[in-house]
Design a protein around this motif. Structure first.
Motif, short mmCIF file in Angstrom:
data_model
loop_
_atom_site.label_atom_id
_atom_site.label_comp_id
_atom_site.label_asym_id
_atom_site.label_seq_id
_atom_site.Cartn_x
_atom_site.Cartn_y
_atom_site.Cartn_z
N ASP A 75 30.46 52.30 -37.44
CA ASP A 75 29.11 52.42 -36.86
C ASP A 75 28.87 51.42 -35.73
OD1 ASP A 75 28.44 54.43 -38.70
OD2 ASP A 75 27.87 52.94 -40.21
N PHE A 76 29.77 50.47 -35.57
CA PHE A 76 29.63 49.48 -34.51
C PHE A 76 30.21 50.03 -33.21
CE2 PHE A 76 28.90 47.00 -38.20
CZ PHE A 76 28.22 45.85 -37.81
N PRO A 77 29.68 49.61 -32.07
CA PRO A 77 30.18 50.13 -30.79
C PRO A 77 31.53 49.52 -30.42
CG PRO A 77 28.57 48.40 -30.41
CD PRO A 77 28.59 48.63 -31.90
N VAL A 78 32.31 50.26 -29.67
CA VAL A 78 33.54 49.72 -29.10
C VAL A 78 33.16 48.93 -27.85
CG1 VAL A 78 35.76 50.29 -28.03
CG2 VAL A 78 34.96 51.59 -30.01
N ILE A 79 33.69 47.72 -27.75
CA ILE A 79 33.36 46.85 -26.61
C ILE A 79 34.62 46.56 -25.81
CG2 ILE A 79 31.41 45.78 -27.79
CD1 ILE A 79 33.26 43.37 -28.37
N ASN A 80 34.44 46.01 -24.62
CA ASN A 80 35.59 45.62 -23.80
C ASN A 80 35.25 44.35 -23.02
OD1 ASN A 80 34.01 46.43 -21.55
ND2 ASN A 80 34.81 48.52 -21.69
N LYS A 81 36.15 43.93 -22.16
CA LYS A 81 35.95 42.69 -21.42
C LYS A 81 34.67 42.70 -20.60
CE LYS A 81 40.76 41.15 -20.81
NZ LYS A 81 41.44 42.13 -21.66
N ASN A 82 34.43 43.80 -19.90
CA ASN A 82 33.25 43.85 -19.02
C ASN A 82 31.95 43.81 -19.81
OD1 ASN A 82 34.62 43.80 -16.60
ND2 ASN A 82 34.81 46.03 -16.48
N ILE A 83 31.93 44.45 -20.96
CA ILE A 83 30.71 44.42 -21.81
C ILE A 83 30.45 42.99 -22.27
CG2 ILE A 83 29.75 45.15 -24.03
CD1 ILE A 83 31.10 47.86 -23.61
N ILE A 84 31.50 42.29 -22.67
CA ILE A 84 31.33 40.91 -23.10
C ILE A 84 30.88 40.03 -21.94
CG2 ILE A 84 32.52 38.87 -23.99
CD1 ILE A 84 34.29 40.74 -25.62
N ARG A 85 31.49 40.21 -20.78
CA ARG A 85 31.11 39.42 -19.61
C ARG A 85 29.65 39.65 -19.24
NH1 ARG A 85 35.28 38.08 -15.58
NH2 ARG A 85 33.65 38.52 -14.06
N ASP A 86 29.20 40.90 -19.28
CA ASP A 86 27.84 41.23 -18.87
C ASP A 86 26.79 40.82 -19.90
OD1 ASP A 86 28.95 42.32 -16.60
OD2 ASP A 86 28.86 44.39 -17.30
N ASN A 87 27.24 40.57 -21.14
CA ASN A 87 26.30 40.19 -22.21
C ASN A 87 26.79 38.91 -22.91
OD1 ASN A 87 24.52 42.86 -22.54
ND2 ASN A 87 26.65 43.47 -22.27
N PHE A 88 27.34 38.01 -22.14
CA PHE A 88 28.07 36.87 -22.69
C PHE A 88 27.24 36.08 -23.71
CE2 PHE A 88 29.90 32.60 -22.68
CZ PHE A 88 31.25 32.88 -22.82
N GLU A 89 26.04 35.67 -23.34
CA GLU A 89 25.23 34.85 -24.24
C GLU A 89 24.81 35.61 -25.49
OE1 GLU A 89 24.63 31.62 -24.06
OE2 GLU A 89 25.96 31.58 -22.32
N ASN A 90 24.66 36.93 -25.37
CA ASN A 90 24.25 37.73 -26.52
C ASN A 90 25.34 37.86 -27.57
OD1 ASN A 90 21.79 38.14 -25.31
ND2 ASN A 90 22.32 40.15 -24.46
N PHE A 91 26.61 37.60 -27.18
CA PHE A 91 27.70 37.65 -28.15
C PHE A 91 27.89 36.32 -28.87
CE2 PHE A 91 29.01 41.50 -25.93
CZ PHE A 91 29.57 42.26 -26.95
N ARG A 92 27.25 35.28 -28.39
CA ARG A 92 27.42 33.97 -29.00
C ARG A 92 26.59 33.84 -30.28
NH1 ARG A 92 26.72 29.09 -24.96
NH2 ARG A 92 27.48 28.07 -26.86
N SER A 93 27.19 33.26 -31.30
CA SER A 93 26.49 33.05 -32.56
C SER A 93 25.55 31.85 -32.45
CB SER A 93 27.50 32.81 -33.69
OG SER A 93 26.86 32.35 -34.86
N LYS A 94 24.29 32.05 -32.79
CA LYS A 94 23.33 30.94 -32.71
C LYS A 94 23.67 29.83 -33.69
CE LYS A 94 20.06 33.31 -35.80
NZ LYS A 94 18.74 33.96 -35.90
N LYS A 95 24.40 30.18 -34.75
CA LYS A 95 24.80 29.20 -35.76
C LYS A 95 25.82 28.21 -35.20
CE LYS A 95 26.47 28.95 -40.54
NZ LYS A 95 26.92 29.73 -41.71
#
Length: 433
Positions: A75-95
Protein backbone atom coordinates in the motif's frame (compact mmCIF):
# COMPACT_ATOMS: atom_id res chain seq x y z
CA UNK A 1 45.99 -15.82 8.67
CA UNK A 2 49.22 -13.93 9.28
CA UNK A 3 50.02 -12.61 12.77
CA UNK A 4 49.38 -8.98 11.74
CA UNK A 5 46.03 -10.01 10.24
CA UNK A 6 45.02 -11.90 13.37
CA UNK A 7 45.93 -8.84 15.46
CA UNK A 8 43.73 -6.58 13.31
CA UNK A 9 40.89 -9.11 13.47
CA UNK A 10 41.06 -9.54 17.24
CA UNK A 11 41.50 -5.80 17.83
CA UNK A 12 38.35 -5.06 15.82
CA UNK A 13 36.17 -7.48 17.78
CA UNK A 14 37.72 -6.57 21.14
CA UNK A 15 36.95 -2.91 20.50
CA UNK A 16 33.41 -3.94 19.62
CA UNK A 17 33.06 -5.78 22.95
CA UNK A 18 34.31 -2.71 24.82
CA UNK A 19 31.70 -0.54 23.06
CA UNK A 20 28.74 -2.83 23.73
CA UNK A 21 29.12 -5.63 21.17
CA UNK A 22 26.69 -4.05 18.72
CA UNK A 23 28.54 -5.15 15.57
CA UNK A 24 28.71 -8.73 16.79
CA UNK A 25 24.99 -8.69 17.59
CA UNK A 26 24.12 -7.47 14.09
CA UNK A 27 26.59 -9.89 12.51
CA UNK A 28 24.99 -12.87 14.28
CA UNK A 29 21.51 -11.66 13.29
CA UNK A 30 22.49 -11.30 9.61
CA UNK A 31 24.27 -14.66 9.55
CA UNK A 32 21.28 -16.51 11.01
CA UNK A 33 18.67 -14.96 8.71
CA UNK A 34 20.69 -15.25 5.49
CA UNK A 35 21.68 -18.85 6.21
CA UNK A 36 18.20 -19.85 7.39
CA UNK A 37 15.81 -17.59 5.43
CA UNK A 38 12.85 -19.98 5.49
CA UNK A 39 12.98 -20.90 9.19
CA UNK A 40 10.10 -19.67 11.30
CA UNK A 41 12.45 -17.69 13.52
CA UNK A 42 13.89 -15.88 10.48
CA UNK A 43 10.44 -15.20 9.06
CA UNK A 44 9.34 -13.73 12.40
CA UNK A 45 12.48 -11.57 12.62
CA UNK A 46 12.06 -10.27 9.06
CA UNK A 47 8.37 -9.49 9.59
CA UNK A 48 9.11 -7.71 12.86
CA UNK A 49 11.89 -5.63 11.28
CA UNK A 50 9.58 -4.61 8.44
CA UNK A 51 6.63 -3.72 10.67
CA UNK A 52 8.83 -1.76 13.07
CA UNK A 53 10.22 0.25 10.18
CA UNK A 54 6.79 0.97 8.71
CA UNK A 55 5.37 2.06 12.07
CA UNK A 56 8.38 4.27 12.72
CA UNK A 57 8.09 5.93 9.30
CA UNK A 58 4.35 6.57 9.72
CA UNK A 59 4.70 8.06 13.19
CA UNK A 60 7.84 10.18 12.70
CA UNK A 61 8.00 11.38 9.06
CA UNK A 62 5.80 13.82 7.23
CA UNK A 63 5.98 11.92 3.96
CA UNK A 64 4.55 8.69 5.39
CA UNK A 65 2.23 10.12 8.07
CA UNK A 66 -0.91 9.66 5.93
CA UNK A 67 -0.54 5.89 6.14
CA UNK A 68 -1.58 3.85 9.15
CA UNK A 69 -0.20 0.82 10.94
CA UNK A 70 -2.77 -1.40 9.21
CA UNK A 71 -1.23 -0.73 5.81
CA UNK A 72 0.63 -3.52 4.02
CA UNK A 73 3.95 -2.82 2.32
CA UNK A 74 2.13 -2.99 -1.04
CA UNK A 75 0.00 0.00 0.00
CA UNK A 76 3.03 2.28 0.22
CA UNK A 77 4.14 4.24 -2.87
CA UNK A 78 7.22 3.35 -4.88
CA UNK A 79 9.78 6.15 -4.56
CA UNK A 80 12.99 7.05 -6.38
CA UNK A 81 15.92 9.44 -6.13
CA UNK A 82 14.06 12.42 -7.56
CA UNK A 83 11.08 11.97 -5.22
CA UNK A 84 13.43 11.90 -2.24
CA UNK A 85 15.35 14.93 -3.49
CA UNK A 86 12.16 16.92 -4.06
CA UNK A 87 10.76 16.00 -0.62
CA UNK A 88 14.02 15.67 1.30
CA UNK A 89 12.95 17.15 4.64
CA UNK A 90 9.66 15.24 4.58
CA UNK A 91 11.56 11.93 4.52
CA UNK A 92 13.54 12.79 7.63
CA UNK A 93 12.41 11.29 10.92
CA UNK A 94 11.61 13.96 13.51
CA UNK A 95 12.82 11.53 16.18
CA UNK A 96 16.34 11.68 14.72
CA UNK A 97 16.53 15.39 13.87
CA UNK A 98 18.82 16.21 16.80
CA UNK A 99 20.67 12.91 16.98
CA UNK A 100 24.03 12.18 15.29
CA UNK A 101 23.65 11.43 11.60
CA UNK A 102 25.91 10.46 8.74
CA UNK A 103 25.64 11.96 5.26
CA UNK A 104 26.00 9.46 2.42
CA UNK A 105 26.42 10.78 -1.11
CA UNK A 106 25.74 8.30 -3.88
CA UNK A 107 28.22 7.52 -6.61
CA UNK A 108 26.13 9.13 -9.32
CA UNK A 109 26.56 5.95 -11.40
CA UNK A 110 22.96 6.25 -12.54
CA UNK A 111 23.44 9.84 -13.62
CA UNK A 112 21.29 10.94 -10.68
CA UNK A 113 23.48 11.85 -7.67
CA UNK A 114 21.88 12.62 -4.33
CA UNK A 115 22.46 12.31 -0.61
CA UNK A 116 20.71 10.55 2.24
CA UNK A 117 21.17 10.59 6.00
CA UNK A 118 21.86 7.46 8.03
CA UNK A 119 21.69 6.94 11.77
CA UNK A 120 24.35 5.24 13.88
CA UNK A 121 22.55 1.88 14.05
CA UNK A 122 22.26 1.77 10.25
CA UNK A 123 25.99 2.41 9.93
CA UNK A 124 26.75 -0.44 12.32
CA UNK A 125 24.38 -2.70 10.41
CA UNK A 126 26.16 -1.89 7.14
CA UNK A 127 29.54 -2.75 8.69
CA UNK A 128 28.15 -6.11 9.87
CA UNK A 129 26.64 -6.74 6.42
CA UNK A 130 30.01 -6.07 4.81
CA UNK A 131 31.86 -8.41 7.16
CA UNK A 132 29.41 -11.27 6.69
CA UNK A 133 29.06 -11.06 2.90
CA UNK A 134 32.81 -10.61 2.47
CA UNK A 135 33.35 -13.78 4.47
CA UNK A 136 30.95 -15.58 2.14
CA UNK A 137 33.33 -14.70 -0.71
CA UNK A 138 36.45 -15.91 1.14
CA UNK A 139 37.58 -12.67 2.81
CA UNK A 140 38.48 -12.47 6.49
CA UNK A 141 38.67 -9.32 8.55
CA UNK A 142 42.35 -8.40 8.71
CA UNK A 143 43.31 -9.47 5.17
CA UNK A 144 44.98 -6.88 2.95
CA UNK A 145 42.26 -5.44 0.70
CA UNK A 146 43.09 -3.84 -2.64
CA UNK A 147 40.17 -1.65 -3.68
CA UNK A 148 39.86 -0.79 -7.40
CA UNK A 149 37.68 2.28 -7.85
CA UNK A 150 37.41 5.63 -9.63
CA UNK A 151 38.70 7.27 -6.47
CA UNK A 152 38.45 10.84 -7.75
CA UNK A 153 34.66 10.48 -7.54
CA UNK A 154 34.66 9.46 -3.87
CA UNK A 155 35.91 10.68 -0.53
CA UNK A 156 39.44 9.42 -0.14
CA UNK A 157 40.48 7.56 2.99
CA UNK A 158 43.41 8.95 4.96
CA UNK A 159 46.72 7.10 5.33
CA UNK A 160 46.01 6.14 8.94
CA UNK A 161 42.58 4.70 8.02
CA UNK A 162 44.19 2.79 5.15
CA UNK A 163 46.73 1.30 7.56
CA UNK A 164 44.16 0.36 10.19
CA UNK A 165 41.87 -1.24 7.59
CA UNK A 166 44.82 -2.80 5.71
CA UNK A 167 43.44 -1.10 2.60
CA UNK A 168 45.26 -0.36 -0.65
CA UNK A 169 43.29 2.04 -2.90
CA UNK A 170 43.93 1.73 -6.66
CA UNK A 171 42.38 4.23 -9.06
CA UNK A 172 41.01 2.26 -12.03
CA UNK A 173 41.86 5.07 -14.42
CA UNK A 174 45.52 4.74 -13.47
CA UNK A 175 45.49 1.08 -14.58
CA UNK A 176 45.39 2.18 -18.21
CA UNK A 177 48.68 4.03 -17.80
CA UNK A 178 51.90 2.31 -18.78
CA UNK A 179 53.26 0.04 -16.10
CA UNK A 180 50.40 0.44 -13.59
CA UNK A 181 48.94 -3.05 -14.05
CA UNK A 182 52.42 -4.55 -13.78
CA UNK A 183 53.06 -2.52 -10.64
CA UNK A 184 49.83 -3.85 -9.09
CA UNK A 185 50.82 -7.42 -9.99
CA UNK A 186 54.33 -6.93 -8.61
CA UNK A 187 52.92 -5.78 -5.28
CA UNK A 188 50.67 -8.85 -5.18
CA UNK A 189 53.43 -11.31 -6.08
CA UNK A 190 55.80 -9.89 -3.45
CA UNK A 191 53.19 -9.65 -0.73
CA UNK A 192 53.40 -11.90 2.31
CA UNK A 193 49.84 -11.00 3.29
CA UNK A 194 46.59 -12.78 2.61
CA UNK A 195 45.27 -10.60 -0.21
CA UNK A 196 41.73 -9.83 -1.32
CA UNK A 197 40.40 -7.66 -4.12
CA UNK A 198 37.30 -5.51 -4.27
CA UNK A 199 36.47 -3.43 -7.31
CA UNK A 200 34.91 -2.87 -10.69
CA UNK A 201 34.58 -5.94 -12.89
CA UNK A 202 36.12 -3.95 -15.76
CA UNK A 203 39.33 -3.50 -13.73
CA UNK A 204 39.64 -7.25 -13.28
CA UNK A 205 38.98 -7.76 -16.98
CA UNK A 206 41.71 -5.29 -17.93
CA UNK A 207 44.21 -7.02 -15.64
CA UNK A 208 43.33 -10.47 -16.99
CA UNK A 209 43.68 -9.37 -20.62
CA UNK A 210 47.09 -7.94 -19.76
CA UNK A 211 48.10 -11.33 -18.35
CA UNK A 212 46.71 -13.10 -21.42
CA UNK A 213 49.14 -11.06 -23.53
CA UNK A 214 52.03 -11.62 -21.14
CA UNK A 215 51.65 -15.29 -20.29
CA UNK A 216 55.19 -15.64 -18.96
CA UNK A 217 54.50 -13.36 -16.02
CA UNK A 218 54.49 -15.26 -12.71
CA UNK A 219 51.65 -14.42 -10.31
CA UNK A 220 51.88 -15.68 -6.76
CA UNK A 221 48.75 -17.37 -5.42
CA UNK A 222 48.31 -14.99 -2.51
CA UNK A 223 44.88 -13.81 -3.63
CA UNK A 224 42.30 -15.29 -1.28
CA UNK A 225 39.11 -13.65 -2.59
CA UNK A 226 37.81 -11.24 -5.20
CA UNK A 227 34.50 -9.40 -5.25
CA UNK A 228 33.24 -7.49 -8.29
CA UNK A 229 31.01 -4.46 -7.80
CA UNK A 230 29.15 -1.81 -9.82
CA UNK A 231 29.36 -3.57 -13.18
CA UNK A 232 28.26 -6.86 -14.70
CA UNK A 233 30.79 -9.65 -14.23
CA UNK A 234 31.11 -11.45 -17.57
CA UNK A 235 32.02 -15.11 -18.10
CA UNK A 236 35.46 -14.27 -19.54
CA UNK A 237 36.54 -12.32 -16.47
CA UNK A 238 35.21 -14.93 -14.07
CA UNK A 239 37.13 -17.74 -15.83
CA UNK A 240 40.26 -15.65 -16.41
CA UNK A 241 40.47 -14.67 -12.74
CA UNK A 242 40.37 -18.36 -11.83
CA UNK A 243 42.98 -19.20 -14.46
CA UNK A 244 45.45 -16.48 -13.47
CA UNK A 245 44.85 -16.18 -9.73
CA UNK A 246 43.16 -19.45 -8.78
CA UNK A 247 40.36 -17.48 -7.17
CA UNK A 248 36.60 -17.63 -7.72
CA UNK A 249 35.38 -14.06 -8.14
CA UNK A 250 31.81 -13.28 -7.10
CA UNK A 251 29.59 -10.37 -8.01
CA UNK A 252 28.09 -8.13 -5.33
CA UNK A 253 24.94 -6.08 -5.83
CA UNK A 254 25.03 -2.98 -3.67
CA UNK A 255 24.62 0.77 -3.73
CA UNK A 256 26.10 3.59 -1.70
CA UNK A 257 22.84 4.94 -0.29
CA UNK A 258 21.75 1.60 1.20
CA UNK A 259 24.47 -1.05 1.25
CA UNK A 260 24.78 -4.72 0.25
CA UNK A 261 21.50 -5.91 -1.27
CA UNK A 262 22.56 -9.28 -2.70
CA UNK A 263 25.67 -11.28 -3.57
CA UNK A 264 26.57 -14.36 -5.58
CA UNK A 265 27.65 -17.54 -3.84
CA UNK A 266 31.07 -18.99 -4.64
CA UNK A 267 29.64 -22.01 -6.45
CA UNK A 268 26.52 -20.41 -7.92
CA UNK A 269 25.65 -17.73 -10.46
CA UNK A 270 22.46 -16.51 -8.76
CA UNK A 271 22.43 -13.78 -6.11
CA UNK A 272 21.51 -14.54 -2.49
CA UNK A 273 19.35 -11.65 -1.27
CA UNK A 274 20.29 -9.91 1.97
CA UNK A 275 16.89 -10.56 3.52
CA UNK A 276 18.29 -9.71 6.94
CA UNK A 277 18.63 -6.00 6.12
CA UNK A 278 16.29 -5.40 3.16
CA UNK A 279 12.85 -6.30 1.90
CA UNK A 280 13.35 -6.79 -1.85
CA UNK A 281 10.66 -6.69 -4.52
CA UNK A 282 10.84 -7.06 -8.31
CA UNK A 283 8.06 -5.05 -9.96
CA UNK A 284 6.76 -4.66 -13.49
CA UNK A 285 8.65 -2.20 -15.68
CA UNK A 286 5.54 -0.06 -16.19
CA UNK A 287 3.48 -0.80 -13.07
CA UNK A 288 3.99 -1.11 -9.31
CA UNK A 289 2.90 -4.74 -9.22
CA UNK A 290 5.09 -7.83 -8.65
CA UNK A 291 6.43 -9.70 -11.67
CA UNK A 292 6.16 -13.44 -12.07
CA UNK A 293 9.20 -15.59 -11.36
CA UNK A 294 11.58 -15.57 -14.31
CA UNK A 295 10.37 -12.26 -15.68
CA UNK A 296 12.45 -9.08 -15.90
CA UNK A 297 11.39 -6.26 -13.58
CA UNK A 298 12.48 -3.25 -11.53
CA UNK A 299 14.39 -3.97 -8.33
CA UNK A 300 12.68 -2.13 -5.47
CA UNK A 301 13.96 -2.32 -1.90
CA UNK A 302 12.92 -1.31 1.59
CA UNK A 303 15.85 -0.51 3.87
CA UNK A 304 14.90 -2.06 7.21
CA UNK A 305 17.49 -0.27 9.35
CA UNK A 306 17.76 3.37 8.29
CA UNK A 307 15.44 5.05 10.80
CA UNK A 308 17.00 8.49 10.31
CA UNK A 309 15.59 8.68 6.78
CA UNK A 310 13.25 5.75 6.02
CA UNK A 311 13.39 4.48 2.43
CA UNK A 312 10.34 2.33 1.76
CA UNK A 313 9.88 0.70 -1.67
CA UNK A 314 12.86 2.55 -3.13
CA UNK A 315 13.34 1.99 -6.87
CA UNK A 316 17.07 1.33 -7.22
CA UNK A 317 16.98 2.07 -10.94
CA UNK A 318 18.26 -1.44 -11.69
CA UNK A 319 16.36 -4.31 -13.25
CA UNK A 320 16.57 -8.02 -12.56
CA UNK A 321 14.93 -11.42 -12.63
CA UNK A 322 13.55 -13.08 -9.51
CA UNK A 323 13.40 -16.85 -9.11
CA UNK A 324 12.86 -19.48 -6.42
CA UNK A 325 15.73 -21.93 -5.85
CA UNK A 326 15.60 -24.50 -3.03
CA UNK A 327 12.56 -22.68 -1.59
CA UNK A 328 14.58 -19.45 -1.39
CA UNK A 329 13.83 -16.25 -3.33
CA UNK A 330 16.92 -15.22 -5.30
CA UNK A 331 17.87 -12.81 -8.07
CA UNK A 332 19.06 -14.85 -11.04
CA UNK A 333 19.92 -11.78 -13.12
CA UNK A 334 20.79 -8.18 -12.26
CA UNK A 335 21.35 -5.45 -14.82
CA UNK A 336 22.42 -1.89 -14.13
CA UNK A 337 22.66 1.14 -16.34
CA UNK A 338 23.59 0.82 -19.99
CA UNK A 339 27.15 2.10 -20.47
CA UNK A 340 28.62 2.28 -23.97
CA UNK A 341 32.32 2.11 -24.67
CA UNK A 342 33.62 5.56 -25.53
CA UNK A 343 37.07 6.80 -26.61
CA UNK A 344 39.30 9.59 -25.42
CA UNK A 345 40.80 12.11 -27.83
CA UNK A 346 43.76 9.79 -28.52
CA UNK A 347 41.47 6.93 -29.52
CA UNK A 348 41.99 4.87 -26.35
CA UNK A 349 38.99 3.01 -24.96
CA UNK A 350 37.31 4.23 -21.77
CA UNK A 351 35.02 1.72 -20.09
CA UNK A 352 34.89 3.48 -16.71
CA UNK A 353 31.60 5.15 -15.88
CA UNK A 354 32.76 8.77 -15.99
CA UNK A 355 29.33 9.96 -14.87
CA UNK A 356 30.56 9.07 -11.37
CA UNK A 357 32.34 12.43 -11.46
CA UNK A 358 29.08 14.32 -10.87
CA UNK A 359 28.94 12.89 -7.33
CA UNK A 360 30.16 16.08 -5.64
CA UNK A 361 27.63 18.34 -7.43
CA UNK A 362 24.40 17.92 -5.48
CA UNK A 363 22.46 20.32 -7.69
CA UNK A 364 22.73 17.95 -10.68
CA UNK A 365 19.65 15.72 -10.90
CA UNK A 366 20.66 13.70 -13.97
CA UNK A 367 23.68 13.47 -16.25
CA UNK A 368 24.48 11.76 -19.55
CA UNK A 369 27.74 11.78 -21.53
CA UNK A 370 27.47 11.29 -25.30
CA UNK A 371 30.35 10.83 -27.74
CA UNK A 372 29.41 12.47 -31.04
CA UNK A 373 32.65 11.87 -32.97
CA UNK A 374 36.38 11.55 -32.37
CA UNK A 375 37.23 14.07 -29.65
CA UNK A 376 33.75 15.59 -29.62
CA UNK A 377 31.32 15.02 -26.75
CA UNK A 378 28.02 16.30 -25.42
CA UNK A 379 27.18 16.47 -21.73
CA UNK A 380 23.47 16.55 -20.93
CA UNK A 381 22.63 17.97 -17.52
CA UNK A 382 19.32 18.12 -15.67
CA UNK A 383 19.81 20.53 -12.77
CA UNK A 384 17.43 21.76 -10.11
CA UNK A 385 18.76 25.31 -10.30
CA UNK A 386 21.33 27.34 -12.22
CA UNK A 387 24.56 25.37 -12.33
CA UNK A 388 27.52 27.59 -11.50
CA UNK A 389 30.28 24.95 -11.69
CA UNK A 390 30.14 24.07 -15.38
CA UNK A 391 33.78 24.91 -16.12
CA UNK A 392 34.99 22.98 -13.08
CA UNK A 393 32.96 19.90 -14.12
CA UNK A 394 34.22 20.07 -17.71
CA UNK A 395 37.80 20.26 -16.45
CA UNK A 396 37.27 17.06 -14.47
CA UNK A 397 35.92 15.24 -17.52
CA UNK A 398 38.88 16.44 -19.59
CA UNK A 399 41.26 14.73 -17.18
CA UNK A 400 39.91 11.44 -18.55
CA UNK A 401 38.79 12.37 -22.07
CA UNK A 402 41.79 14.54 -22.90
CA UNK A 403 42.58 18.21 -22.38
CA UNK A 404 41.78 18.85 -26.05
CA UNK A 405 38.29 17.31 -25.75
CA UNK A 406 35.50 19.39 -27.28
CA UNK A 407 32.65 19.10 -24.77
CA UNK A 408 29.38 20.94 -25.30
CA UNK A 409 26.80 21.20 -22.52
CA UNK A 410 23.05 20.91 -23.00
CA UNK A 411 20.62 21.56 -20.15
CA UNK A 412 17.52 19.35 -20.30
CA UNK A 413 14.43 18.74 -18.19
CA UNK A 414 14.69 14.95 -18.30
CA UNK A 415 16.94 12.17 -19.61
CA UNK A 416 14.50 9.49 -20.80
CA UNK A 417 14.58 5.81 -19.93
CA UNK A 418 15.04 3.10 -22.52
CA UNK A 419 12.17 0.71 -23.23
CA UNK A 420 13.97 -1.79 -21.00
CA UNK A 421 13.55 0.54 -18.03
CA UNK A 422 17.24 1.46 -17.91
CA UNK A 423 18.75 4.89 -18.49
CA UNK A 424 21.88 5.17 -20.61
CA UNK A 425 24.49 7.27 -18.85
CA UNK A 426 27.34 6.95 -21.36
CA UNK A 427 26.40 6.80 -25.03
CA UNK A 428 28.54 6.38 -28.15
CA UNK A 429 26.83 7.86 -31.23
CA UNK A 430 29.87 7.68 -33.53
CA UNK A 431 28.52 4.62 -35.31
CA UNK A 432 25.41 6.59 -36.22
CA UNK A 433 27.27 9.62 -37.53
Amino acid sequence: MKISEIVRNKAFWCLDVLTGGKKRHHYNDIKFIVENPTSQKSIDLKNRNLQNLLEHAISTTQYYQKYNTGNLIEDFPVINKNIIRDNFENFRSKKYMNLPKYTVSTSGSTGTPFKVYQDKRKRIRSVADTIFFSEMAGFKLGYKLTYFRLWNAFEKKGKFTQWVQNLVPVDVFELSKKGEIQNTLNILSKSNSSNSWLGYASAYEEICKYLDKNKSLPVANTLRSAIAISERLNDYTKQAMYTHFNVKVVSRYSNVENGIIAQQLLEKDFFRINEASYFVEVLELDADTPVENGKLGRIVITDLFNYCMPMIRYDTGDIGVKNTIDSKIVLSTIEGRKIDVIYDTKGDIITINLVLLVNKYSMIKQCQLIQKSVGKYQLKLNTEKEFMNEEELLSEFKVYLGEDANISVEYVDEIPLLASGKRRVMVNEMMNS
